[in-house]
Design an enzyme around this catalytic site. Structure first.
Site, PDB file in Angstrom:
ATOM      1  N   GLY A  57     -14.414  27.133  51.340  1.00  0.00           N
ATOM      2  CA  GLY A  57     -15.319  26.442  50.416  1.00  0.00           C
ATOM      3  C   GLY A  57     -15.498  27.142  49.084  1.00  0.00           C
ATOM      4  N   HIS A  58     -14.843  28.263  48.871  1.00  0.00           N
ATOM      5  CA  HIS A  58     -15.051  29.052  47.630  1.00  0.00           C
ATOM      6  C   HIS A  58     -13.719  29.493  47.064  1.00  0.00           C
ATOM      7  CE1 HIS A  58     -16.827  32.212  45.006  1.00  0.00           C
ATOM      8  NE2 HIS A  58     -17.904  31.467  45.094  1.00  0.00           N
ATOM      9  N   PHE A  59     -13.000  28.788  46.456  1.00  0.00           N
ATOM     10  CA  PHE A  59     -13.058  27.384  46.091  1.00  0.00           C
ATOM     11  C   PHE A  59     -11.779  26.749  46.602  1.00  0.00           C
ATOM     12  CE2 PHE A  59     -15.308  29.609  42.606  1.00  0.00           C
ATOM     13  CZ  PHE A  59     -16.575  29.089  42.788  1.00  0.00           C
ATOM     14  N   VAL A  64     -11.466  32.279  45.533  1.00  0.00           N
ATOM     15  CA  VAL A  64     -12.033  33.436  44.842  1.00  0.00           C
ATOM     16  C   VAL A  64     -13.034  34.093  45.784  1.00  0.00           C
ATOM     17  CG1 VAL A  64     -13.425  34.207  42.871  1.00  0.00           C
ATOM     18  CG2 VAL A  64     -11.759  32.364  42.571  1.00  0.00           C
TER      19      VAL A  64
END
Length: 159
Positions: A57-59, A64
């Site tokens: 989820g990041h990203f 990252v």
């Protein structure tokens, strides 16, 4: 004749770290401590891989490492090395270490899968069970994150 006392350099593998810290996958963020100089300074390593859960989820499409996890990696490195520096009975459980403050945090460059992060930790002060540190996270010799932080060691509660 040089009369300065040199602190022996130690290293800790993942098994030593697991004996010190209560953290486990997916929240253990230090893989090895390659240099520890008593309770003065150390260098920890985190190998960043694509299969870590935060990258879902990041990203998506542009993974990252969250900056807060870099700070946590510095704190875990500091925690493991200060717990190792404590004198305690061999069968005594390690103390717990609690984050107290984070100051002057700066994020300089993104950390991505494939990076090898070095957490350079320096103890700046110690009073009883309180410890203060300066930390820097480096990738390929470049500072990607830095902060000052403090922590408190407390005895592990007995059941």
């Amino acid at each position: 004749m040089d009369e300065t006392v040199k602190t022996p350099v130690r290293s800790f593998d993942i098994h030593d770290i697991l004996k010190c810290l209560p953290h486990r996958y997916p929240f253990l963020l230090v893989d090895r401590i390659i240099e520890a100089h008593g309770d003065q300074s150390c260098i920890g390593i985190k190998n960043v891989t694509m299969n870590e859960p935060q990258f879902m989820g990041h990203f998506p499409g542009h993974p990252v490492m969250p900056g807060v996890l870099l700070i946590e990696g510095m704190a875990q490195t500091a925690g493991a090395f200060c717990i190792q520096a404590q004198e305690r009975a061999p069968d005594a459980p390690p103390p717990l270490i609690y984050f107290m403050t984070i100051d002057k945090a700066k994020f300089r460059k993104p950390v991505v899968p494939g990076d090898r992060v070095e957490f350079h930790i320096e103890r700046t002060n110690r009073r009883r069970n309180m410890w203060w540190f300066k930390g820097r996270a480096l990738v390929d010799g470049q500072c990607v994150c830095e902060a000052e932080f403090s922590a408190m060691l407390v005895d592990t509660p007995t059941a």
